[in-house]
Design a protein around this motif. Structure first.
Motif, PDB file in Angstrom:
ATOM      1  N   UNK A  53       0.813  -1.211   0.000  1.00  0.00           N
ATOM      2  CA  UNK A  53       0.000   0.000   0.000  1.00  0.00           C
ATOM      3  C   UNK A  53       0.856   1.275   0.000  1.00  0.00           C
ATOM      4  N   UNK A  54       2.078   1.159   0.490  1.00  0.00           N
ATOM      5  CA  UNK A  54       2.968   2.333   0.589  1.00  0.00           C
ATOM      6  C   UNK A  54       3.805   2.554  -0.669  1.00  0.00           C
ATOM      7  N   UNK A  55       3.745   1.635  -1.627  1.00  0.00           N
ATOM      8  CA  UNK A  55       4.678   1.660  -2.749  1.00  0.00           C
ATOM      9  C   UNK A  55       4.355   2.695  -3.827  1.00  0.00           C
ATOM     10  N   UNK A  56       3.087   3.104  -3.914  1.00  0.00           N
ATOM     11  CA  UNK A  56       2.675   3.928  -5.055  1.00  0.00           C
ATOM     12  C   UNK A  56       3.493   5.213  -5.230  1.00  0.00           C
ATOM     13  N   UNK A  57       3.737   5.986  -4.163  1.00  0.00           N
ATOM     14  CA  UNK A  57       4.483   7.241  -4.367  1.00  0.00           C
ATOM     15  C   UNK A  57       5.869   7.042  -4.972  1.00  0.00           C
ATOM     16  N   UNK A  58       6.582   6.025  -4.529  1.00  0.00           N
ATOM     17  CA  UNK A  58       7.946   5.865  -5.034  1.00  0.00           C
ATOM     18  C   UNK A  58       7.961   5.314  -6.469  1.00  0.00           C
ATOM     19  N   UNK A  59       6.971   4.506  -6.818  1.00  0.00           N
ATOM     20  CA  UNK A  59       6.894   4.050  -8.199  1.00  0.00           C
ATOM     21  C   UNK A  59       6.420   5.170  -9.128  1.00  0.00           C
TER      22      UNK A  59
END
Length: 289
Positions: A53-59
């Motif tokens: 759930x936390x991955x979206x910003x960095x991708x």
């Protein structure tokens, strides 16, 4: 996902565009901004992870970097003269050479001025980096800043609040003499500074894609047949609006140093001096009234 695996993905995707060292820098700027994970923290614990759930910003950041969007716009912030600044596509990303201009003004002020409240005007303020840095570092300075862009002014005001300084921001064009005569009717300044648009269209080939395709052209480029347009207008303004013994400072096009110096001299300013940056390029002009 393990943070170290994310780092590998960054390198696999971006090294060919930016080089390994810069990609490492980008990666840790992102992990610090999004997850408060520093390079040191990852060195201490190689098993640090983030949830799906936390991955979206960095991708999202990875995709933007792949398309050569500046990291400063992705994160919405940068540092200038040791201070934090919010930036977006309406403001230029502050450059290290502009820090040298700020330092020059601070040095000249400390050498010359006994004025308890020196008045300073920054023309074409953008993010407000010059005006705010001067307000922060010259005690009791009364700093004003002007820009033609309402969106840039809005961001500059945010940065003044962020850095806890008082700067008066004025929306207007230095190319519109009737307008500035009205705006500055009863005002005169000890110091006027500007980093105006100075890159000629013929020099676009030298500009990196991440700048050319993202930063505001209004703040960067001038026509090839009139490259000193803003220097002419600002010097004309300075002749009227500088106090006696006041000083004018410019950041300049490295290829047009002698021409810019000659222009400033034609208006009768004294002690006009070209000053080189740390790389030996003609980068600044200082003149006295």
């Amino acid at each position: 996902m393990l943070v170290k695996d994310l780092e590998n993905i960054f390198h696999e995707t971006l090294d060919a565009i930016y080089g390994k060292e810069e990609v490492t820098s980008f990666f840790f700027l992102c992990t610090d901004a999004f997850y408060s994970i520093t390079r040191f923290a990852l060195a201490l614990d190689r098993d640090l992870s983030i949830t799906k759930e936390e991955q979206q910003p960095i991708f999202d950041a990875l995709e933007a970097l792949k398309n050569e969007k500046p990291i400063q716009y992705i994160l919405g912030e940068t540092e200038f003269y040791g201070l934090p600044f919010k930036v977006d596509e309406n403001t230029l990303i502050p450059r290290p050479e502009t820090e040298e201009l700020v330092q020059l003004i601070i040095d000249c002020h400390s050498e010359r001025s006994k004025n308890d409240k020196p008045s300073i005007l920054d023309i074409g303020t953008g993010s407000g980096c010059i005006a705010i840095s001067l307000a922060k570092n010259i005690g009791n300075a009364q700093v004003s800043a002007m820009d033609v862009s309402a969106k840039a002014i809005k961001k500059a005001k945010e940065n003044a609040v962020l850095n806890e300084v008082n700067v008066e921001f004025i929306e207007g064009s230095i190319l519109d003499k009737p307008q500035w005569e009205l705006l500055f009717q009863d005002l005169k300044f000890d110091t006027i500074v500007s980093n105006p648009p100075y890159v000629r269209n013929l020099e676009k080939a030298e500009i990196q894609n991440n700048v050319l395709n993202n930063e505001p052209h209004l703040a960067l480029f001038v026509e090839d047949d009139n490259p000193l347009l803003f220097y002419n207008a600002i010097t004309k303004f300075a002749v009227e609006k500088l106090k006696e013994n006041g000083q004018l400072f410019f950041e300049i096009n490295e290829y047009l140093g002698p021409e810019t110096k000659t222009l400033v001299e034609t208006f009768g300013l004294k002690n006009v001096e070209i000053i080189k940056d740390l790389f030996g390029k003609d980068r600044m002009i200082k003149a006295d009234k």
